[in-house]
Design a protein around this motif. Structure first.
Motif, PDB file in Angstrom:
ATOM      1  N   GLN A  14       0.827  -1.204   0.000  1.00  0.00           N
ATOM      2  CA  GLN A  14       0.000   0.000   0.000  1.00  0.00           C
ATOM      3  C   GLN A  14       0.861   1.254   0.000  1.00  0.00           C
ATOM      4  O   GLN A  14       0.553   2.224  -0.697  1.00  0.00           O
ATOM      5  N   LEU A  17       2.133   1.618  -3.531  1.00  0.00           N
ATOM      6  CA  LEU A  17       1.072   2.023  -4.451  1.00  0.00           C
ATOM      7  C   LEU A  17       0.708   3.487  -4.252  1.00  0.00           C
ATOM      8  O   LEU A  17       0.565   4.235  -5.215  1.00  0.00           O
ATOM      9  N   PHE A  18       0.575   3.913  -3.011  1.00  0.00           N
ATOM     10  CA  PHE A  18       0.181   5.288  -2.732  1.00  0.00           C
ATOM     11  C   PHE A  18       1.306   6.277  -3.029  1.00  0.00           C
ATOM     12  O   PHE A  18       1.061   7.474  -3.109  1.00  0.00           O
ATOM     13  N   PHE A  23      -1.514   7.655 -10.034  1.00  0.00           N
ATOM     14  CA  PHE A  23      -2.341   6.500  -9.700  1.00  0.00           C
ATOM     15  C   PHE A  23      -2.433   6.271  -8.195  1.00  0.00           C
ATOM     16  O   PHE A  23      -3.444   5.803  -7.699  1.00  0.00           O
ATOM     17  N   GLY A  24      -1.391   6.614  -7.483  1.00  0.00           N
ATOM     18  CA  GLY A  24      -1.413   6.464  -6.031  1.00  0.00           C
ATOM     19  C   GLY A  24      -2.415   7.393  -5.375  1.00  0.00           C
ATOM     20  O   GLY A  24      -3.094   7.021  -4.424  1.00  0.00           O
ATOM     21  N   LEU A  26      -5.158   8.520  -6.804  1.00  0.00           N
ATOM     22  CA  LEU A  26      -6.478   7.974  -7.116  1.00  0.00           C
ATOM     23  C   LEU A  26      -6.789   6.767  -6.238  1.00  0.00           C
ATOM     24  O   LEU A  26      -7.910   6.618  -5.737  1.00  0.00           O
ATOM     25  N   ALA A  27      -5.798   5.895  -6.062  1.00  0.00           N
ATOM     26  CA  ALA A  27      -6.011   4.701  -5.234  1.00  0.00           C
ATOM     27  C   ALA A  27      -6.242   5.082  -3.777  1.00  0.00           C
ATOM     28  O   ALA A  27      -7.078   4.479  -3.096  1.00  0.00           O
ATOM     29  N   HIS A  28      -5.531   6.070  -3.288  1.00  0.00           N
ATOM     30  CA  HIS A  28      -5.702   6.497  -1.894  1.00  0.00           C
ATOM     31  C   HIS A  28      -7.085   7.093  -1.691  1.00  0.00           C
ATOM     32  O   HIS A  28      -7.743   6.820  -0.686  1.00  0.00           O
ATOM     33  N   ALA A  30      -9.750   6.407  -3.472  1.00  0.00           N
ATOM     34  CA  ALA A  30     -10.737   5.340  -3.606  1.00  0.00           C
ATOM     35  C   ALA A  30     -10.760   4.450  -2.368  1.00  0.00           C
ATOM     36  O   ALA A  30     -11.820   3.985  -1.952  1.00  0.00           O
ATOM     37  N   ALA A  31      -9.608   4.228  -1.758  1.00  0.00           N
ATOM     38  CA  ALA A  31      -9.529   3.328  -0.603  1.00  0.00           C
ATOM     39  C   ALA A  31      -9.978   3.998   0.695  1.00  0.00           C
ATOM     40  O   ALA A  31     -10.621   3.361   1.528  1.00  0.00           O
ATOM     41  N   LEU A  38     -15.018   6.998  -5.317  1.00  0.00           N
ATOM     42  CA  LEU A  38     -14.839   5.839  -6.187  1.00  0.00           C
ATOM     43  C   LEU A  38     -15.352   6.147  -7.588  1.00  0.00           C
ATOM     44  O   LEU A  38     -14.736   5.757  -8.582  1.00  0.00           O
ATOM     45  N   THR A  41     -12.853   8.392  -9.257  1.00  0.00           N
ATOM     46  CA  THR A  41     -11.679   7.617  -9.649  1.00  0.00           C
ATOM     47  C   THR A  41     -11.943   6.849 -10.934  1.00  0.00           C
ATOM     48  O   THR A  41     -11.107   6.829 -11.833  1.00  0.00           O
TER      49      THR A  41
END
Length: 82
Positions: A14, A17-18, A23-24, A26-28, A30-31, A38, A41
């Motif tokens: 994680q 990824l973040f 992209f990190g 966006l992922a952060h 979304a998570a 979401l 994203t």
């Protein structure tokens, strides 16, 4: 003097990824963000895919879809296992 609860340390995958700039983020969101994040994203990822198709032509359209084939195959295997 007051004490505060420190959040637990995130797993390595994680944190890696973040740490990726676009992209990190966006992922952060979304998570850990709000439920509507979401949707934002998903809209951002579809927009990036469209921009790659406009910029690179047909390879920009086909290659992201081709890269998703192993991911969808894994999802199908996980669904079939129950």
């Amino acid at each position: 003097m007051t004490t505060t609860d420190m959040p637990g340390r995130q797993p390595l995958w994680q944190r890696l990824l973040f740490a990726i700039p676009l992209f990190g983020w966006l992922a952060h969101d979304a998570a850990r963000g709000k439920p509507e994040d979401l949707g934002y994203t998903a809209a951002a990822l579809v927009s990036m895919w469209g921009c790659s198709a406009l910029l690179f032509g047909l390879p920009g359209l086909y290659l992201p879809a081709l890269a998703m084939v192993p991911v969808m195959f894994l999802i199908l295997v996980l669904i079939s296992n129950g």
